[in-house]
Design an enzyme around this catalytic site. Structure first.
Site, mmCIF file in Angstrom:
data_model
loop_
_atom_site.group_PDB
_atom_site.id
_atom_site.type_symbol
_atom_site.label_atom_id
_atom_site.label_comp_id
_atom_site.label_asym_id
_atom_site.label_seq_id
_atom_site.Cartn_x
_atom_site.Cartn_y
_atom_site.Cartn_z
ATOM 1 N N LEU A 1 10.765 -20.900 -4.188
ATOM 2 C CA LEU A 1 9.772 -20.000 -3.593
ATOM 3 C C LEU A 1 8.409 -20.141 -4.270
ATOM 4 O O LEU A 1 8.303 -20.111 -5.497
ATOM 5 C CB LEU A 1 10.255 -18.543 -3.730
ATOM 6 C CG LEU A 1 9.253 -17.462 -3.306
ATOM 7 C CD1 LEU A 1 9.085 -17.431 -1.785
ATOM 8 C CD2 LEU A 1 9.688 -16.090 -3.819
ATOM 9 N N ASP B 1 0.820 -1.217 0.000
ATOM 10 C CA ASP B 1 0.000 0.000 0.000
ATOM 11 C C ASP B 1 0.854 1.268 0.000
ATOM 12 O O ASP B 1 1.923 1.303 0.612
ATOM 13 C CB ASP B 1 -0.901 -0.021 1.242
ATOM 14 C CG ASP B 1 -2.068 0.939 1.112
ATOM 15 O OD1 ASP B 1 -2.273 1.501 0.019
ATOM 16 O OD2 ASP B 1 -2.783 1.131 2.113
ATOM 17 N N ARG C 1 -5.606 -2.239 7.991
ATOM 18 C CA ARG C 1 -6.813 -2.934 7.527
ATOM 19 C C ARG C 1 -6.396 -4.159 6.728
ATOM 20 O O ARG C 1 -5.303 -4.199 6.169
ATOM 21 C CB ARG C 1 -7.610 -2.045 6.567
ATOM 22 C CG ARG C 1 -8.321 -0.892 7.145
ATOM 23 C CD ARG C 1 -9.229 -0.263 6.074
ATOM 24 N NE ARG C 1 -8.442 0.279 4.962
ATOM 25 C CZ ARG C 1 -7.877 1.470 4.975
ATOM 26 N NH1 ARG C 1 -7.984 2.251 6.024
ATOM 27 N NH2 ARG C 1 -7.183 1.904 3.943
ATOM 28 N N GLU D 1 0.458 -13.201 12.319
ATOM 29 C CA GLU D 1 0.990 -12.038 13.031
ATOM 30 C C GLU D 1 0.929 -10.863 12.054
ATOM 31 O O GLU D 1 1.129 -11.066 10.848
ATOM 32 C CB GLU D 1 2.451 -12.284 13.439
ATOM 33 C CG GLU D 1 2.640 -13.462 14.369
ATOM 34 C CD GLU D 1 2.153 -13.151 15.787
ATOM 35 O OE1 GLU D 1 2.205 -11.981 16.193
ATOM 36 O OE2 GLU D 1 1.708 -14.093 16.467
ATOM 37 N N THR E 1 -10.643 -7.082 -6.484
ATOM 38 C CA THR E 1 -11.876 -6.994 -7.274
ATOM 39 C C THR E 1 -12.461 -5.573 -7.176
ATOM 40 O O THR E 1 -13.192 -5.142 -8.064
ATOM 41 C CB THR E 1 -12.928 -8.022 -6.786
ATOM 42 O OG1 THR E 1 -12.954 -8.003 -5.357
ATOM 43 C CG2 THR E 1 -12.611 -9.423 -7.245
ATOM 44 N N GLU E 2 -12.097 -4.852 -6.107
ATOM 45 C CA GLU E 2 -12.599 -3.470 -5.926
ATOM 46 C C GLU E 2 -11.778 -2.458 -6.741
ATOM 47 O O GLU E 2 -12.242 -1.341 -6.990
ATOM 48 C CB GLU E 2 -12.563 -3.058 -4.449
ATOM 49 C CG GLU E 2 -13.619 -3.722 -3.576
ATOM 50 C CD GLU E 2 -13.324 -5.176 -3.276
ATOM 51 O OE1 GLU E 2 -12.138 -5.532 -3.123
ATOM 52 O OE2 GLU E 2 -14.285 -5.977 -3.238
ATOM 53 N N ARG F 1 -11.380 2.171 -9.804
ATOM 54 C CA ARG F 1 -10.479 3.335 -9.906
ATOM 55 C C ARG F 1 -10.574 3.972 -11.291
ATOM 56 O O ARG F 1 -11.134 3.387 -12.218
ATOM 57 C CB ARG F 1 -9.044 2.899 -9.634
ATOM 58 C CG ARG F 1 -8.880 2.470 -8.194
ATOM 59 C CD ARG F 1 -7.442 2.367 -7.812
ATOM 60 N NE ARG F 1 -7.346 2.008 -6.398
ATOM 61 C CZ ARG F 1 -6.241 2.040 -5.679
ATOM 62 N NH1 ARG F 1 -5.105 2.413 -6.241
ATOM 63 N NH2 ARG F 1 -6.239 1.699 -4.411
ATOM 64 N N TRP G 1 2.833 7.946 -2.540
ATOM 65 C CA TRP G 1 4.245 8.153 -2.899
ATOM 66 C C TRP G 1 4.337 9.022 -4.160
ATOM 67 O O TRP G 1 5.154 9.946 -4.226
ATOM 68 C CB TRP G 1 4.924 6.799 -3.135
ATOM 69 C CG TRP G 1 6.397 6.905 -3.417
ATOM 70 C CD1 TRP G 1 7.412 6.873 -2.503
ATOM 71 C CD2 TRP G 1 7.010 7.064 -4.707
ATOM 72 N NE1 TRP G 1 8.620 7.013 -3.139
ATOM 73 C CE2 TRP G 1 8.410 7.133 -4.489
ATOM 74 C CE3 TRP G 1 6.526 7.157 -6.006
ATOM 75 C CZ2 TRP G 1 9.316 7.282 -5.535
ATOM 76 C CZ3 TRP G 1 7.434 7.309 -7.049
ATOM 77 C CH2 TRP G 1 8.813 7.373 -6.813
ATOM 78 N N HIS H 1 3.033 3.333 -9.056
ATOM 79 C CA HIS H 1 2.894 1.876 -9.216
ATOM 80 C C HIS H 1 4.156 1.290 -9.857
ATOM 81 O O HIS H 1 4.598 0.212 -9.498
ATOM 82 C CB HIS H 1 1.661 1.549 -10.064
ATOM 83 C CG HIS H 1 0.359 1.867 -9.373
ATOM 84 N ND1 HIS H 1 0.084 1.448 -8.094
ATOM 85 C CD2 HIS H 1 -0.742 2.560 -9.778
ATOM 86 C CE1 HIS H 1 -1.130 1.860 -7.739
ATOM 87 N NE2 HIS H 1 -1.651 2.550 -8.749
ATOM 88 N N ASN I 1 1.396 3.394 -3.002
ATOM 89 C CA ASN I 1 1.956 3.851 -4.291
ATOM 90 C C ASN I 1 1.390 5.212 -4.691
ATOM 91 O O ASN I 1 2.105 6.071 -5.202
ATOM 92 C CB ASN I 1 1.629 2.849 -5.409
ATOM 93 C CG ASN I 1 2.283 1.503 -5.185
ATOM 94 O OD1 ASN I 1 3.201 1.395 -4.384
ATOM 95 N ND2 ASN I 1 1.817 0.491 -5.892
HETATM 96 C C1 FPP Z 1 -1.876 0.159 -3.333
HETATM 97 O O1 FPP Z 1 -1.429 1.488 -3.445
HETATM 98 C C2 FPP Z 1 -1.367 -0.629 -4.433
HETATM 99 C C3 FPP Z 1 -2.130 -1.155 -5.424
HETATM 100 C C4 FPP Z 1 -3.586 -0.980 -5.487
HETATM 101 C C5 FPP Z 1 -1.520 -1.925 -6.522
HETATM 102 C C6 FPP Z 1 -0.247 -2.639 -6.219
HETATM 103 C C7 FPP Z 1 0.366 -2.937 -7.514
HETATM 104 C C8 FPP Z 1 1.693 -2.909 -7.798
HETATM 105 C C9 FPP Z 1 2.774 -2.710 -6.801
HETATM 106 C C10 FPP Z 1 2.137 -3.057 -9.221
HETATM 107 C C11 FPP Z 1 1.531 -4.121 -10.066
HETATM 108 C C12 FPP Z 1 1.791 -5.487 -9.593
HETATM 109 C C13 FPP Z 1 2.521 -6.446 -10.241
HETATM 110 C C14 FPP Z 1 2.545 -7.841 -9.723
HETATM 111 C C15 FPP Z 1 3.305 -6.159 -11.437
HETATM 112 P P1 FPP Z 1 -2.488 2.654 -3.598
HETATM 113 O O2 FPP Z 1 -2.491 3.075 -5.035
HETATM 114 O O3 FPP Z 1 -3.800 2.227 -3.039
HETATM 115 O O4 FPP Z 1 -1.796 3.741 -2.708
HETATM 116 P P2 FPP Z 1 -2.517 4.939 -1.951
HETATM 117 O O5 FPP Z 1 -3.329 4.313 -0.851
HETATM 118 O O6 FPP Z 1 -1.351 5.733 -1.431
HETATM 119 O O7 FPP Z 1 -3.329 5.675 -2.973
#
Ligand code: FPP
Length: 239
Positions: A130, A19, A193, A206, A65-66, A70, A24, A36, A21
């Protein structure tokens, strides 16, 4: 780098909600897609390190699924990244003996992504290193509802009897059927969450909630979480 002590207990199964991205990207005045993209760099490092440490299973939440709700541009960027990842990383992952499993409704994914995901699973399915599980188009409640549907069908077909349904049998109808329960669940960015992730599998997990945003999650942070896990006493409901 905050090394991890080799005497300690490593989790068999680590799950991560990657969480932060979006925040950031905002913090760095960049488009969300670039957040991302940076997140994928972190993910590659964490996969490599988990494999090198000999962790049995790593499960990552990539797309829920949610997440379809976006902005279409963001969804498009995530779909591009998924395709790119499963095309460009597959050789290295295969060489590292990583076994890829996708958790979620792959059938409902766009055609190109669907092919790439099936290809990744069939190409690495017999690998013994892995176990890398990536949740895509995944929801924990949907997974349990799907298991209930499959069990009901098998009862109707006379393959199992209703009296045989116990916790173990239910677990065997989940996407994670061949995996141990989650030992350590990490969610970055300070949010606390579960967001519909691995609801059944986290019964005795944990939890660790590092404050850093996912693109800033370093190997040192990962080691910190693994070390903290090694020091916890787990009682599984006993004394
Ligand atoms: C949450 O950050 C992250 C996601 C919804 C997507 C995670 C996906 C990746 C790291 C890249 C794609 C995956 C692969 C396997 C190539 P957010 O956007 O909800 O962050 P925020 O809460 O700060 O808005």
């Amino acid at each position: 780098m905050g090394d991890i002590s080799m005497q300690q207990t490593l989790p068999r199964h680590v799950a991560i909600i990657m969480d932060g991205n979006g925040r950031w990207a905002k913090k760095n005045k960049l488009r969300v897609a670039l957040g991302h993209r940076k997140g994928v760099e972190t993910l590659r490092e964490i996969i490599r390190e988990s494999s090198d440490l000999g962790i049995e299973a790593l499960t990552l939440y990539a797309f829920s699924t949610e997440n379809w709700k976006r902005d279409p541009q963001e969804v498009g960027a995530l779909m591009d990244l998924l395709l790119e990842f499963f095309t460009s990383e597959i050789d290295e992952l295969d060489e590292k003996n990583v076994c890829i499993l996708i958790l979620g409704d792959v059938e409902a994914m766009p055609e190109k992504q669907k092919q790439a995901l099936y290809n990744a699973m069939s190409r690495t399915g017999k690998n013994t290193g892995l176990k890398l599980n990536i949740a895509i188009n995944y929801g924990g409640r949907a997974e349990i509802a799907r298991a209930a549907r499959l069990i009901a069908q098998d009862v109707a077909d006379g393959k199992i009897r209703a009296e045989e349904i116990d916790e173990k049998l239910v677990a065997s109808y989940l996407y994670t059927r061949d995996l141990p329960d989650v030992d350590l669940m990490i969610r970055t960015s300070g949010e606390m969450r579960l967001s519909n992730f691995l609801l059944y599998q986290c019964a005795y997990a944990e939890f660790d909630f590092p404050e850093v945003l996912w693109p800033d999650f370093t190997l040192a942070e990962y080691h910190k979480a693994l070390n903290a896990f090694g020091k916890r006493e787990r009682r599984f409901g006993g004394r």
